[in-house]
Design a protein around this motif. Structure first.
Motif, short mmCIF file in Angstrom:
data_model
loop_
_atom_site.label_atom_id
_atom_site.label_comp_id
_atom_site.label_asym_id
_atom_site.label_seq_id
_atom_site.Cartn_x
_atom_site.Cartn_y
_atom_site.Cartn_z
N LEU A 26 -2.11 -20.33 -0.55
CA LEU A 26 -0.80 -20.16 0.08
C LEU A 26 -0.86 -19.72 1.54
CD1 LEU A 26 1.89 -18.73 -2.29
CD2 LEU A 26 1.40 -21.07 -1.62
N ARG A 27 -1.79 -18.82 1.81
CA ARG A 27 -1.84 -18.36 3.21
C ARG A 27 -2.20 -19.52 4.13
NH1 ARG A 27 -1.93 -13.98 6.56
NH2 ARG A 27 -3.63 -14.05 8.06
N ALA A 28 -3.16 -20.31 3.71
CA ALA A 28 -3.55 -21.47 4.54
C ALA A 28 -2.38 -22.45 4.66
CB ALA A 28 -4.76 -22.15 3.91
N ARG A 29 -1.65 -22.63 3.58
CA ARG A 29 -0.54 -23.59 3.63
C ARG A 29 0.59 -23.12 4.54
NH1 ARG A 29 -1.03 -27.66 -0.55
NH2 ARG A 29 -2.00 -26.84 -2.43
N HIS A 30 0.65 -21.83 4.80
CA HIS A 30 1.69 -21.32 5.69
C HIS A 30 1.25 -21.30 7.15
CE1 HIS A 30 3.55 -20.16 1.92
NE2 HIS A 30 4.67 -20.00 2.58
N MET A 31 -0.02 -21.54 7.39
CA MET A 31 -0.53 -21.46 8.76
C MET A 31 0.19 -22.39 9.75
SD MET A 31 -2.43 -19.10 9.47
CE MET A 31 -3.42 -17.84 8.71
N PRO B 11 -11.85 0.48 -8.28
CA PRO B 11 -11.54 -0.36 -7.12
C PRO B 11 -10.31 -1.23 -7.33
CG PRO B 11 -13.49 -1.17 -8.29
CD PRO B 11 -12.88 -0.12 -9.14
N GLU B 12 -9.60 -1.50 -6.27
CA GLU B 12 -8.51 -2.48 -6.31
C GLU B 12 -8.61 -3.35 -5.07
OE1 GLU B 12 -6.79 -4.46 -7.40
OE2 GLU B 12 -5.58 -3.81 -9.09
N VAL B 13 -8.06 -4.53 -5.19
CA VAL B 13 -8.16 -5.46 -4.08
C VAL B 13 -6.87 -6.25 -3.95
CG1 VAL B 13 -9.35 -7.15 -5.58
CG2 VAL B 13 -9.51 -7.39 -3.13
N VAL B 14 -6.48 -6.54 -2.71
CA VAL B 14 -5.35 -7.44 -2.44
C VAL B 14 -5.93 -8.63 -1.69
CG1 VAL B 14 -3.13 -7.71 -1.27
CG2 VAL B 14 -3.74 -5.51 -2.29
N VAL B 15 -5.66 -9.81 -2.19
CA VAL B 15 -6.18 -11.01 -1.53
C VAL B 15 -5.03 -11.84 -0.99
CG1 VAL B 15 -8.37 -11.22 -2.78
CG2 VAL B 15 -6.31 -12.12 -3.81
N ALA B 16 -5.33 -12.61 0.04
CA ALA B 16 -4.29 -13.42 0.67
C ALA B 16 -3.73 -14.43 -0.32
CB ALA B 16 -4.87 -14.14 1.88
#
Ligand code: HEM
Length: 348
Positions: free
Chosen positions: A295-300, A109-114
């Protein structure tokens, strides 16, 4: 609570395409209310049609799909924002004269997270997903899970063009010289560094000892600690230059700069620099100053659309081009920026 599942599979003689082997076609059609028809067949070695799904593939498909769904559940519980999951599966069937059976399966398995800082935790959750997957719990053959190591990054050779020679394999034991920072968080940063240095620095370590330890390790071929990507590309000065070159372009583009809340880009430059240093294995000043990156939240709050993303990437690529990176370091870094920028986009 019980849940019932049903489907129907059909086979019919096919006189248009008589099968040479024992005279019968291996084509089976599976029907289920909802998804409809699925073309099935025996596997190729058993005289089947490779363009149709064989039972072994269907079983493996059930395992990997179940893994993904269980994973999304456990990641949701752990409040990890997952952007992509892929699972490669392998299955071994041992067939002999007295029959055959599946002897093992392996899932990769591999995963990419925000939020890339959650990657290690996100990877760990595959174990829990595997424990919860209904299908994995129900079969009687062993299933191994091959999850990338916590800090696994693409394999990098132990050399760098910019150094022109093999790089040191031992991490320096002495704390790095504090770098100069600008912006209103300087004092806090200096205090954090002083505290960290006091806590971690071995007062008996000298440059000479460090050197002889490195020599010893090389002589005896003893396993030595690998350098981080951060060290390999030249440490702090490389990231300082990269981010500075990036922000020079932001400064010169009034439309793009308008997105930045502060007129002075110095503090923003410092934040990005410290983040990247931490991300690539350098000191962790970013988290100590700013807490969890999220980071994703900070860019919102910012309107990051395709155009903004592409401009950001263009500036970053130009900035990377001012560094003298080895091709593999360059590709690794660029690949990361492309994925991260996609993750930051929050508008079309
Ligand atoms: C896709 C296009 C992107 C745009 C338009 C964008 C824009 C912005 C803006 C306007 C800020 C606020 C400036 C500030 O710090 O005060 C910011 C902060 C930041 N950005 Fe981006 N960004 C993008 C992609 C990225 C990427 C790919 C990364 C990391 C690889 C990143 C890392 C950061 C960091 C670390 C901060 C500071 C967060 C903090 O601690 O407050 N950004 N970005």
């Amino acid at each position: 609570m019980q849940h019932e599942f049903s489907l129907r599979a059909e086979w019919a003689t096919n006189t248009d395409r008589p099968h040479p082997q024992r005279g019968f076609t291996r084509e089976v059609t599976i029907h289920a209310d909802g998804p409809g028809e699925l073309p099935g067949s025996a596997a190729k070695p058993f005289h089947g049609d490779a363009t149709r799904w064989n039972p072994e593939q269907l079983l493996l498909a059930a395992l990997v799909e179940c893994h993904i769904l269980s994973y999304l559940y456990v990641a949701g519980e752990a409040e990890i924002e997952v952007e992509h999951v892929s699972v490669r599966g392998e299955l071994t069937l041992e067939a002999g004269s007295d029959g055959g059976q599946i002897s093992s399966a392996t899932l990769y398995p591999e995963v990419v997270v925000a939020d890339t800082m959650q990657l290690a935790r996100a990877r760990e959750l595959h174990d829990e997903a595997h424990r919860q997957c209904f299908i994995a719990r129900s079969v009687n053959f062993p299933i191994s899970l091959e999850v990338p190591h916590q800090h696994q990054m693409p394999q990098l050779p132990q050399f760098s063009n910019r150094l022109g020679a093999p790089i040191a394999v031992l991490k320096p034991r002495r704390a790095k010289k504090p770098s100069q920072v600008s912006g209103n968080e300087d004092a806090r940063l200096a205090a954090i560094r002083a505290e960290r240095d006091a806590a971690h620095e071995d007062p008996n370590a000298s440059a000479q000892e460090t050197k002889s330890a490195a020599e010893q390790a090389q002589k005896t071929n003893a396993p030595a600690e690998q350098t981080s990507f951060y060290d390999q590309v030249g440490g702090e000065p490389t990231f300082r230059k990269l981010v500075h070159e990036f922000y020079q372009q932001v400064e010169a583009d009034p439309e793009f700069k308008a997105m930045y809340p502060e007129e002075d880009l110095g503090p923003a430059e410092q934040r990005l620099r410290l983040f990247l240093i931490q991300y690539w294995g350098g000191p962790t000043d970013y988290s100590q100053l700013r807490g969890h990156p999220r980071l994703r939240a900070r860019h919102m709050p910012f309107h990051v659309d395709t155009k903004a993303r592409d401009t950001w990437l263009k500036f970053m690529r130009n900035a990377m081009d001012t560094l003298d990176l080895a091709p593999l370091h360059y590709d690794t870094m660029w690949d990361y920026f492309e994925r991260a920028a996609r993750a930051m986009q929050n508008q079309h």
